[in-house]
Design a protein around this motif. Structure first.
Motif, PDB file in Angstrom:
ATOM      1  N   PHE A   1      25.013   8.468 -37.192  1.00 33.48           N
ATOM      2  CA  PHE A   1      24.282   7.207 -37.179  1.00 33.48           C
ATOM      3  C   PHE A   1      22.809   7.370 -37.535  1.00 33.48           C
ATOM      4  CE2 PHE A   1      27.616   6.423 -33.789  1.00 33.48           C
ATOM      5  CZ  PHE A   1      28.482   5.769 -34.667  1.00 33.48           C
ATOM      6  N   VAL A   2      22.416   8.564 -37.971  1.00 34.67           N
ATOM      7  CA  VAL A   2      21.028   8.809 -38.378  1.00 34.67           C
ATOM      8  C   VAL A   2      21.031   9.062 -39.880  1.00 34.67           C
ATOM      9  CG1 VAL A   2      18.968  10.228 -38.051  1.00 34.67           C
ATOM     10  CG2 VAL A   2      20.494   9.776 -36.115  1.00 34.67           C
ATOM     11  N   ARG A   3      20.475   8.131 -40.616  1.00 32.70           N
ATOM     12  CA  ARG A   3      20.570   8.198 -42.073  1.00 32.70           C
ATOM     13  C   ARG A   3      19.944   9.452 -42.646  1.00 32.70           C
ATOM     14  NH1 ARG A   3      18.609   3.493 -43.019  1.00 32.70           N
ATOM     15  NH2 ARG A   3      20.626   2.461 -42.921  1.00 32.70           N
ATOM     16  N   ASP A   4      18.739   9.806 -42.187  1.00 33.06           N
ATOM     17  CA  ASP A   4      18.061  11.002 -42.695  1.00 33.06           C
ATOM     18  C   ASP A   4      17.173  11.590 -41.594  1.00 33.06           C
ATOM     19  OD1 ASP A   4      16.816  13.026 -44.030  1.00 33.06           O
ATOM     20  OD2 ASP A   4      15.917  11.794 -45.600  1.00 33.06           O
ATOM     21  N   PRO A   5      17.675  12.560 -40.840  1.00 32.79           N
ATOM     22  CA  PRO A   5      16.877  13.148 -39.757  1.00 32.79           C
ATOM     23  C   PRO A   5      15.649  13.897 -40.258  1.00 32.79           C
ATOM     24  CG  PRO A   5      18.856  14.434 -40.140  1.00 32.79           C
ATOM     25  CD  PRO A   5      18.990  13.197 -40.973  1.00 32.79           C
ATOM     26  N   GLN A   6      15.603  14.159 -41.562  1.00 31.52           N
ATOM     27  CA  GLN A   6      14.463  14.864 -42.139  1.00 31.52           C
ATOM     28  C   GLN A   6      13.405  13.900 -42.661  1.00 31.52           C
ATOM     29  OE1 GLN A   6      15.110  18.639 -41.906  1.00 31.52           O
ATOM     30  NE2 GLN A   6      13.026  17.974 -41.443  1.00 31.52           N
ATOM     31  N   ASP A   7      13.510  12.626 -42.252  1.00 30.77           N
ATOM     32  CA  ASP A   7      12.527  11.620 -42.663  1.00 30.77           C
ATOM     33  C   ASP A   7      12.394  10.561 -41.570  1.00 30.77           C
ATOM     34  OD1 ASP A   7      10.731  10.123 -44.154  1.00 30.77           O
ATOM     35  OD2 ASP A   7      12.309   9.080 -45.288  1.00 30.77           O
ATOM     36  N   LEU A   8      12.000  11.008 -40.382  1.00 30.00           N
ATOM     37  CA  LEU A   8      11.840  10.114 -39.242  1.00 30.00           C
ATOM     38  C   LEU A   8      10.392  10.132 -38.755  1.00 30.00           C
ATOM     39  CD1 LEU A   8      14.982  11.118 -37.112  1.00 30.00           C
ATOM     40  CD2 LEU A   8      14.778   9.176 -38.682  1.00 30.00           C
ATOM     41  N   ALA A   9       9.840   8.966 -38.499  1.00 29.50           N
ATOM     42  CA  ALA A   9       8.508   8.892 -37.901  1.00 29.50           C
ATOM     43  C   ALA A   9       8.566   9.429 -36.478  1.00 29.50           C
ATOM     44  CB  ALA A   9       8.012   7.448 -37.893  1.00 29.50           C
ATOM     45  N   ILE A  10       7.569  10.243 -36.117  1.00 26.00           N
ATOM     46  CA  ILE A  10       7.495  10.816 -34.765  1.00 26.00           C
ATOM     47  C   ILE A  10       6.086  10.581 -34.228  1.00 26.00           C
ATOM     48  CG2 ILE A  10       7.077  13.113 -35.795  1.00 26.00           C
ATOM     49  CD1 ILE A  10       8.408  14.319 -33.275  1.00 26.00           C
ATOM     50  N   ARG A  11       6.006   9.947 -33.065  1.00 26.52           N
ATOM     51  CA  ARG A  11       4.705   9.562 -32.515  1.00 26.52           C
ATOM     52  C   ARG A  11       4.654   9.850 -31.020  1.00 26.52           C
ATOM     53  NH1 ARG A  11       6.102   5.176 -35.868  1.00 26.52           N
ATOM     54  NH2 ARG A  11       4.772   4.997 -37.722  1.00 26.52           N
ATOM     55  N   LEU A  12       3.446  10.147 -30.551  1.00 21.40           N
ATOM     56  CA  LEU A  12       3.229  10.331 -29.118  1.00 21.40           C
ATOM     57  C   LEU A  12       1.893   9.708 -28.750  1.00 21.40           C
ATOM     58  CD1 LEU A  12       3.933  13.332 -26.834  1.00 21.40           C
ATOM     59  CD2 LEU A  12       1.597  12.416 -26.905  1.00 21.40           C
ATOM     60  N   SER A  13       1.893   8.954 -27.653  1.00 23.59           N
ATOM     61  CA  SER A  13       0.652   8.375 -27.146  1.00 23.59           C
ATOM     62  C   SER A  13       0.455   8.772 -25.692  1.00 23.59           C
ATOM     63  CB  SER A  13       0.673   6.845 -27.278  1.00 23.59           C
ATOM     64  OG  SER A  13       1.699   6.294 -26.473  1.00 23.59           O
ATOM     65  N   VAL A  14      -0.807   8.859 -25.294  1.00 22.77           N
ATOM     66  CA  VAL A  14      -1.173   9.120 -23.902  1.00 22.77           C
ATOM     67  C   VAL A  14      -2.008   7.938 -23.435  1.00 22.77           C
ATOM     68  CG1 VAL A  14      -2.333  10.678 -22.288  1.00 22.77           C
ATOM     69  CG2 VAL A  14      -1.157  11.616 -24.295  1.00 22.77           C
ATOM     70  N   ASN A  15      -1.528   7.245 -22.409  1.00 25.48           N
ATOM     71  CA  ASN A  15      -2.191   6.045 -21.892  1.00 25.48           C
ATOM     72  C   ASN A  15      -2.420   5.008 -22.995  1.00 25.48           C
ATOM     73  OD1 ASN A  15      -2.331   7.331 -19.366  1.00 25.48           O
ATOM     74  ND2 ASN A  15      -4.271   8.311 -19.920  1.00 25.48           N
ATOM     75  N   GLY A  16      -1.438   4.891 -23.891  1.00 27.76           N
ATOM     76  CA  GLY A  16      -1.493   3.891 -24.950  1.00 27.76           C
ATOM     77  C   GLY A  16      -2.267   4.298 -26.188  1.00 27.76           C
TER      78      GLY A  16
END
Length: 312
Positions: A224-239
């Motif tokens: 169900f993942v079209r392209d795992p080598q093209d996924l946005a990855i983000r992390l926030s701390v306190n927004g």
């Protein structure tokens, strides 16, 4: 939970995901389909679907080829069961008891630069192991150890292995992947500044404190993942966004990592491979986690993993 890149299977089958929550003091498997969560055991009972007796996530992964059609059928019959209230669930790590957790270090080009490695590309993936005591569920609390003051975040894509794999060629690597999950490789940076003469940094212990591996909330099957080598990855701390990249920026892609690791060790169903983190970790700017911080890690189509940070 973003749906882009999260696709239907062939024949218009409903996509589904797997996770683990606590119910009556024991871990139970949940299935998400069409944005709604259900208990796997209840889905089986309500629909009368024949299924293996062992229903823990690792048991499902270890019999992946048997369970996949069953779960697809259950997803299509989910109206027979009671939906769960997502916000009231006591989440556990998506797979609480993996066989092993193998991690890739410095595997994003931008992270190489911020950690002082410049443009030097490693000849092969740099690896280390995290023990299972590090695993933490979605919305669980990360307790900062009293012996460290420089605890850092690292947003990562985790691969869940679904088939036994030894000496797998890169072109065949996709066949051994069950799915993907957000993972946070928490690190104690003050432990890596102390070099052991003749040995260098201690790459195991500074990654191995209890709770230093939030994983979840759900595993999304590879189909169900079209392209795992093209996924946005983000992390926030306190927004505030700290990491914002794409899995396209890996130095060694998923297939290469599986090929390399399986040339050394047998990968087993239920094993986890963490694929490295992009730029934006706290150590690069001298910023570390503190009491009361809230971490939110999201990977396109895989969901959002939240962690509360506390210090005793």
């Amino acid at each position: 939970m973003t749906q882009e890149h999260f696709q239907e299977g062939t024949g218009g089958r409903l996509p589904w995901r797997l996770g683990t929550v606590a119910s009556d003091g024991r871990p139970v498997t949940v299935v998400e389909t069409a944005g709604t969560l259900y208990l796997l055991e209840e889905l089986i009972a309500r629909t009368g679907t024949p299924a293996p007796a062992q229903t823990a996530v690792r048991d499902v992964i270890e019999q992946w080829d048997t369970w996949r059609p069953i779960l697809t059928k259950l997803a299509g019959s989910s109206a027979a069961a009671r939906p769960l209230e997502r916000d009231r669930l006591d989440w556990l790590p998506a797979i609480p008891n993996p066989g092993k957790i193998v991690c890739v270090g410095v595997n994003y080009r931008d992270h190489l630069a911020e950690m002082g490695s410049g443009a030097v590309r490693p000849e092969r993936p740099f690896a280390f192991i995290k023990p299972r005591n590090t695993l933490l569920g979605h919305r669980q609390t990360l307790w900062l150890p009293p012996v460290t003051r420089k605890v850092d975040w690292e947003a990562e894509l985790a691969i869940i292995i679904g088939r036994k794999a030894f000496q797998v060629a890169a072109q065949d690597a996709w066949n051994v992947v069950a799915g993907y999950c957000p993972f946070n490789d928490i690190s104690a940076r003050d432990w890596i500044s102390d070099l052991v003469p003749g040995l260098g940094q201690d790459w195991i212990l500074h990654k191995s404190f209890d709770g230093f591996g939030p994983l979840g909330p759900l595993i999304t099957p590879a189909e169900f993942v079209r392209d795992p080598q093209d996924l946005a990855i983000r992390l926030s701390v306190n927004g505030e966004v700290r990491q914002d990249s794409s899995t396209a920026n890996m130095v060694f892609d998923i297939a290469s990592v599986i090929e390399y690791f399986s040339s050394v060790m047998t990968l087993m169903p239920g094993d986890i491979i963490a694929t490295g983190t992009p730029a934006g970790v706290g150590h690069g700017r001298g910023e570390y986690l503190k009491d009361g911080d809230r971490i939110s890690l999201s990977i396109e189509c895989l969901g959002e993993l939240d962690t509360l940070v506390r210090r005793r």
